[in-house]
Write a protein that holds these residues in place. Structure first.
Motif, PDB file in Angstrom:
ATOM      1  N   LEU A 108      -0.408   1.750  12.683  1.00  0.00           N
ATOM      2  CA  LEU A 108      -0.929   2.689  11.877  1.00  0.00           C
ATOM      3  C   LEU A 108      -0.472   1.649  10.403  1.00  0.00           C
ATOM      4  O   LEU A 108      -1.130   1.373   9.639  1.00  0.00           O
TER       5      LEU A 108
ATOM      6  N   LYS B  92      -2.646  11.532   4.458  1.00  0.00           N
ATOM      7  CA  LYS B  92      -1.885  12.390   5.805  1.00  0.00           C
ATOM      8  C   LYS B  92      -3.271  11.949   6.441  1.00  0.00           C
ATOM      9  O   LYS B  92      -4.732  12.406   6.287  1.00  0.00           O
ATOM     10  N   HIS B  93      -3.537  11.115   7.783  1.00  0.00           N
ATOM     11  CA  HIS B  93      -4.673  10.745   8.346  1.00  0.00           C
ATOM     12  C   HIS B  93      -5.040  12.135   9.676  1.00  0.00           C
ATOM     13  O   HIS B  93      -3.813  12.487   9.930  1.00  0.00           O
TER      14      HIS B  93
ATOM     15  N   CYS C 237      -7.872  -2.014   8.026  1.00  0.00           N
ATOM     16  CA  CYS C 237      -9.303  -0.713   8.054  1.00  0.00           C
ATOM     17  C   CYS C 237      -9.657   0.049   6.802  1.00  0.00           C
ATOM     18  O   CYS C 237     -10.773  -0.235   6.386  1.00  0.00           O
TER      19      CYS C 237
ATOM     20  N   TYR D 110     -13.718   2.531   5.732  1.00  0.00           N
ATOM     21  CA  TYR D 110     -14.447   2.139   5.805  1.00  0.00           C
ATOM     22  C   TYR D 110     -14.799   3.305   7.696  1.00  0.00           C
ATOM     23  O   TYR D 110     -13.687   3.608   8.058  1.00  0.00           O
TER      24      TYR D 110
ATOM     25  N   ILE E 287      -5.592   4.860  16.881  1.00  0.00           N
ATOM     26  CA  ILE E 287      -4.645   3.738  16.568  1.00  0.00           C
ATOM     27  C   ILE E 287      -3.047   4.564  16.654  1.00  0.00           C
ATOM     28  O   ILE E 287      -2.884   6.008  16.511  1.00  0.00           O
TER      29      ILE E 287
ATOM     30  N   ASN F 231      -1.328  -2.078   9.570  1.00  0.00           N
ATOM     31  CA  ASN F 231      -2.772  -2.344   9.630  1.00  0.00           C
ATOM     32  C   ASN F 231      -3.135  -1.677   8.480  1.00  0.00           C
ATOM     33  O   ASN F 231      -4.629  -1.660   8.307  1.00  0.00           O
TER      34      ASN F 231
ATOM     35  N   CYS G 141       1.120  -0.829   0.240  1.00  0.00           N
ATOM     36  CA  CYS G 141      -0.183  -0.191   0.088  1.00  0.00           C
ATOM     37  C   CYS G 141       0.709   0.774   0.103  1.00  0.00           C
ATOM     38  O   CYS G 141       0.572   2.532  -0.630  1.00  0.00           O
TER      39      CYS G 141
ATOM     40  N   THR H 291      -8.783  10.024  13.189  1.00  0.00           N
ATOM     41  CA  THR H 291      -8.192   9.250  12.997  1.00  0.00           C
ATOM     42  C   THR H 291      -6.647   8.876  13.965  1.00  0.00           C
ATOM     43  O   THR H 291      -6.967   7.204  14.193  1.00  0.00           O
TER      44      THR H 291
HETATM   45  C1  HEC Z   1      -7.437   2.749  12.534  1.00  0.00           C
HETATM   46  C2  HEC Z   1      -7.390   2.592  10.655  1.00  0.00           C
HETATM   47  C3  HEC Z   1      -6.910   2.927   9.403  1.00  0.00           C
HETATM   48  C4  HEC Z   1      -5.572   2.592   9.631  1.00  0.00           C
HETATM   49  C5  HEC Z   1      -4.896   1.383  10.268  1.00  0.00           C
HETATM   50  C6  HEC Z   1      -5.445   2.958   8.005  1.00  0.00           C
HETATM   51  N1  HEC Z   1      -6.385   3.981   7.720  1.00  0.00           N
HETATM   52 FE1  HEC Z   1      -6.418   5.076   6.063  1.00  0.00          FE
HETATM   53  N2  HEC Z   1      -7.835   6.165   6.917  1.00  0.00           N
HETATM   54  C7  HEC Z   1      -8.320   5.726   7.791  1.00  0.00           C
HETATM   55  C8  HEC Z   1      -9.324   6.736   7.698  1.00  0.00           C
HETATM   56  C9  HEC Z   1     -10.832   6.636   9.509  1.00  0.00           C
HETATM   57  C10 HEC Z   1      -9.380   7.641   6.848  1.00  0.00           C
HETATM   58  C11 HEC Z   1     -10.501   8.745   6.707  1.00  0.00           C
HETATM   59  C12 HEC Z   1     -10.262   9.786   7.446  1.00  0.00           C
HETATM   60  C13 HEC Z   1      -8.613  10.012   7.572  1.00  0.00           C
HETATM   61  O1  HEC Z   1      -8.244  10.455   6.603  1.00  0.00           O
HETATM   62  O2  HEC Z   1      -8.102  10.173   8.618  1.00  0.00           O
HETATM   63  C14 HEC Z   1      -8.485   7.347   6.463  1.00  0.00           C
HETATM   64  C15 HEC Z   1      -7.966   7.434   4.739  1.00  0.00           C
HETATM   65  C16 HEC Z   1      -7.318   7.663   4.328  1.00  0.00           C
HETATM   66  C17 HEC Z   1      -6.604   7.366   2.648  1.00  0.00           C
HETATM   67  C18 HEC Z   1      -7.518   8.839   2.731  1.00  0.00           C
HETATM   68  C19 HEC Z   1      -6.760   9.628   2.039  1.00  0.00           C
HETATM   69  C20 HEC Z   1      -7.389  11.359   1.354  1.00  0.00           C
HETATM   70  O3  HEC Z   1      -6.222  11.556   1.783  1.00  0.00           O
HETATM   71  O4  HEC Z   1      -8.667  10.734   0.926  1.00  0.00           O
HETATM   72  C21 HEC Z   1      -6.027   6.889   1.980  1.00  0.00           C
HETATM   73  C22 HEC Z   1      -4.963   6.763   0.822  1.00  0.00           C
HETATM   74  C23 HEC Z   1      -5.332   5.922   3.342  1.00  0.00           C
HETATM   75  N3  HEC Z   1      -6.120   6.509   4.302  1.00  0.00           N
HETATM   76  C24 HEC Z   1      -4.536   5.363   3.234  1.00  0.00           C
HETATM   77  C25 HEC Z   1      -4.422   4.396   4.052  1.00  0.00           C
HETATM   78  C26 HEC Z   1      -2.393   3.567   4.154  1.00  0.00           C
HETATM   79  C27 HEC Z   1      -1.705   3.540   3.170  1.00  0.00           C
HETATM   80  C28 HEC Z   1      -2.731   2.293   5.142  1.00  0.00           C
HETATM   81  C29 HEC Z   1      -1.359   2.243   5.794  1.00  0.00           C
HETATM   82  C30 HEC Z   1      -0.058   2.636   6.193  1.00  0.00           C
HETATM   83  C31 HEC Z   1      -3.659   3.174   6.079  1.00  0.00           C
HETATM   84  N4  HEC Z   1      -4.275   4.314   5.332  1.00  0.00           N
HETATM   85  C32 HEC Z   1      -4.134   2.599   7.846  1.00  0.00           C
HETATM   86  C33 HEC Z   1      -8.517   4.496   8.658  1.00  0.00           C
HETATM   87  C34 HEC Z   1      -7.481   3.641   8.729  1.00  0.00           C
END
Ligand code: HEC
Ligand code: HEC
Ligand code: HEC
Ligand code: HEC
Ligand code: HEC
Ligand code: HEC
Ligand code: HEC
Length: 403
Positions: A358, A344-345, A365, A398, A353, A361, A336, A349
């Motif tokens: 993060l 950037k979460h 998610c 999700y 975690i 995992n 990924c 979010t």
């Molecule tokens: C705990 C659950 C969780 C984990 C673990 C997680 N995500 Fe997410 N992710 C989210 C949630 C909830 C959102 C939407 C809100 C946010 O951006 O924080 C999101 C948003 C995103 C987005 C969209 C961001 C955007 O700008 O539209 C991407 C791409 C993404 N995650 C990739 C990843 C990748 C790659 C990893 C692993 C390195 C990862 N996520 C791990 C929960 C998670």
């Protein structure tokens, strides 16, 4: 006396060795003389053989040996109670295994495990009657570690009559009775009709073998045996030269559901072919929002932005076709991150975690396990329907549970 015994065993050994040699030389593949059989690949492709041989693909269907059958035959774990008078018992008799129906303590009907389907999460079985196979009423589920009703079967009524037809074999085996003739159904479409409607057990090749994915390879084998110094592959389709769509089609043959109109049999598909020559979507039947997690990885993946917005993603981006999917989520997360370096979460979010978890995992998610609506089953003495859990391939955001 002793001497003759030794002589005799040497003689027997020689015969045996000759037998083996002859067998491999005279190997006849039920698909025809263009095919060499997987055994013949070992000598030059040991690595691929060793992983593929232990994969779920190779065991997508298998012969009913004790080793292959999952599920219990002893210790009271081999009985399914339908009602106070009716039960089904898993029994070993002579060298075969059976599902035996008892009514009021008397045996009424017994059928042997003849063909096994599945290995990773569940296994269902069939018995042969004349030229057809029929599903056994109980299947084994790893999530319960026990026997339960075969998908969609009643937990109060026993049914031995549901046919397991060629469709199942088309995705779970490498061949069964496939001789074809071409006929034209109308002026545009050529339909390919199978000569035999019935199934011939001698033509069954269990599991998804090398040539099911790579196409016939007899000429490839002969060429390289004759010219061992050739380092460039001859007479075989190279996946490296296929387009993205062709690569996807080679997997989608069996991983994109079973709801389309068929033009040709799945058994005829060779790598490089177009799937649209094999199936046509039935207008109106395409309930694309509700693809089931079972059996339709492509349908779900194709709904993801990752797939739609990248030019190269296919199944091999995350899977080695010779190996099972890995349980190791860290490995997938790295894949990924190869495309998502600076995600950037939000603070929200990140409070659920730690940063490190993060990073390991992404899958938990964004590809959560979901329930299949297509497959439900019931355990003995249980009113509850259990669902089959699989990971969705629709990569998306999700709702997350706060920990
Ligand atoms: C705990 C659950 C969780 C984990 C673990 C997680 N995500 Fe997410 N992710 C989210 C949630 C909830 C959102 C939407 C809100 C946010 O951006 O924080 C999101 C948003 C995103 C987005 C969209 C961001 C955007 O700008 O539209 C991407 C791409 C993404 N995650 C990739 C990843 C990748 C790659 C990893 C692993 C390195 C990862 N996520 C791990 C929960 C998670
Ligand atoms: C006598 C040796 C030999 C045998 C037997 C053999 N191969 Fe190969 N194969 C080669 C060589 C040499 C290459 C080219 C180098 C490489 O990719 O490993 C090759 C390459 C391949 C490739 C990669 C093609 C590409 O260009 O991407 C596939 C797929 C393949 N073989 C499949 C098979 C299958 C399936 C069998 C058994 C039915 C088989 N081979 C048996 C020697 C052999
Ligand atoms: C001929 C049908 C067929 C083709 C072609 C096929 N698959 Fe499968 N695949 C199956 C079946 C059936 C299973 C379930 C096997 C089982 O668990 O019993 C499966 C299982 C899998 C699994 C899960 C294995 C595990 O244990 O984790 C992966 C991953 C997979 N396939 C990927 C692929 C990829 C990638 C391709 C294309 C290179 C492909 N498949 C082509 C039928 C097929
Ligand atoms: C269009 C291809 C296709 C057809 C047709 C098909 N299957 Fe499958 N089957 C799959 C794939 C792919 C998987 C594994 C991945 C999944 O569940 O999504 C699977 C999984 C299974 C499993 C569970 C194996 C595991 O992963 O533990 C069983 C049992 C099974 N199928 C039996 C059958 C039977 C019996 C039939 C006929 C009634 C049938 N299948 C028809 C493609 C197919
Ligand atoms: C589920 C389908 C499938 C099965 C079964 C399968 N292969 Fe492959 N194989 C592929 C695909 C797809 C590629 C191309 C991989 C890529 O481009 O990343 C490949 C690549 C190869 C290659 C090229 C080198 C490599 O590893 O990428 C060889 C050699 C090969 N396969 C041999 C075999 C042999 C031998 C068997 C049986 C023991 C076998 N394959 C079974 C789908 C399959
Ligand atoms: C081949 C590159 C590639 C890989 C590998 C990849 N993605 Fe993506 N992903 C993308 C692209 C491109 C987008 C769309 C970005 C955009 O719209 O700006 C995207 C979008 C997303 C989104 C936003 C989805 C939405 O609906 O808004 C999430 C979440 C995400 N990816 C998570 C993942 C996770 C988790 C993995 C690993 C399982 C993964 N991606 C693997 C290329 C990739
Ligand atoms: C972005 C990465 C990614 C791509 C692309 C991808 N998969 Fe997967 N696949 C996964 C992950 C992660 C799992 C879950 C592994 C686990 O839970 O052990 C998985 C599991 C599977 C399984 C087993 C399902 C189960 O729950 O047991 C099958 C079958 C499968 N993939 C087939 C495919 C096919 C076919 C394609 C191409 C259409 C494909 N995958 C593309 C990441 C991917």
């Amino acid at each position: 006396m002793k001497k003759t015994a030794i002589l005799f065993s040497i003689f027997a050994l020689v015969l045996l060795l000759m037998g083996c040699k002859n067998e491999s030389d005279n190997y006849i593949d039920p698909r025809g003389t263009d095919y060499a059989g997987s055994e013949s690949c070992i000598q030059c492709h040991q690595a691929q053989y060793e992983t593929a041989f232990h994969s779920s693909h190779f065991k997508a269907s298998s012969p009913p040996t004790k080793e292959n059958i999952l599920g219990h035959f002893t210790n009271g774990r081999n009985t399914f109670v339908y009602d106070k008078d009716t039960k089904l018992v898993m029994e070993e008799r002579n060298d075969s295994l059976y599902q035996v129906l008892y009514k009021n303590g008397k045996e009424v009907e017994a059928h042997s495990f003849d063909v096994l389907f599945g290995t990773k999460h569940a296994q269902t079985s069939a018995y042969w009657k004349n030229h057809y196979t029929f599903e056994l009423p109980l299947s084994y589920y790893k999530s319960l570690n026990s026997w339960a009703t075969s998908p969609g079967y009643s937990a109060t009524k026993v049914n031995f009559e549901r046919q397991i037809d060629k469709e199942c074999y088309g995705c779970h085996s490498s061949n069964i009775a496939s001789r074809y003739v071409e006929t034209s159904s109308d002026s545009i479409t050529f339909m390919t009709i199978e000569v035999e409607d019935f199934m011939n057990k001698n033509t069954l090749l269990y599991g998804i073998d090398c040539e099911r994915c790579h196409g016939p390879a007899k000429q490839h084998v002969q060429k390289h045996l004759k010219f061992p110094d050739l380092k460039i592959a001859q007479n075989i389709v190279s996946f490296k030269k296929l387009t993205r769509q062709q690569k996807i089609d080679a997997c989608a043959l069996c991983h994109s559901g079973n709801d389309k109109a068929k033009i040709k049999s799945r058994f005829q598909f060779k790598p490089g072919d177009k799937l649209s020559d094999y199936f046509r979507a039935i207008p109106g039947s395409n309930d694309s929002i509700h693809y089931d997690v079972h059996g339709n990885q492509l349908g779900l993946l194709a709904q993801s932005k990752c797939f739609k917005k990248s030019e190269r993603m296919d199944c091999m981006t995350c899977h080695n076709p010779h190996e099972n999917s890995s349980q190791n989520m860290v490995v997938y997360s790295k894949i990924c991150m190869s495309c998502h370096q600076q995600t950037k979460h939000t603070e929200m979010t990140l409070t659920t975690i730690s940063k490190k978890s993060l990073q390991n995992n992404c899958v938990e998610c964004h590809m959560p396990k979901q329930m299949s609506n297509a497959i439900t089953f019931q355990a003995s003495n249980s009113k509850k329907k259990s669902n089959y859990m699989l990971r969705t391939h629709k990569i998306a955001v999700y709702p997350t549970n706060k920990k």
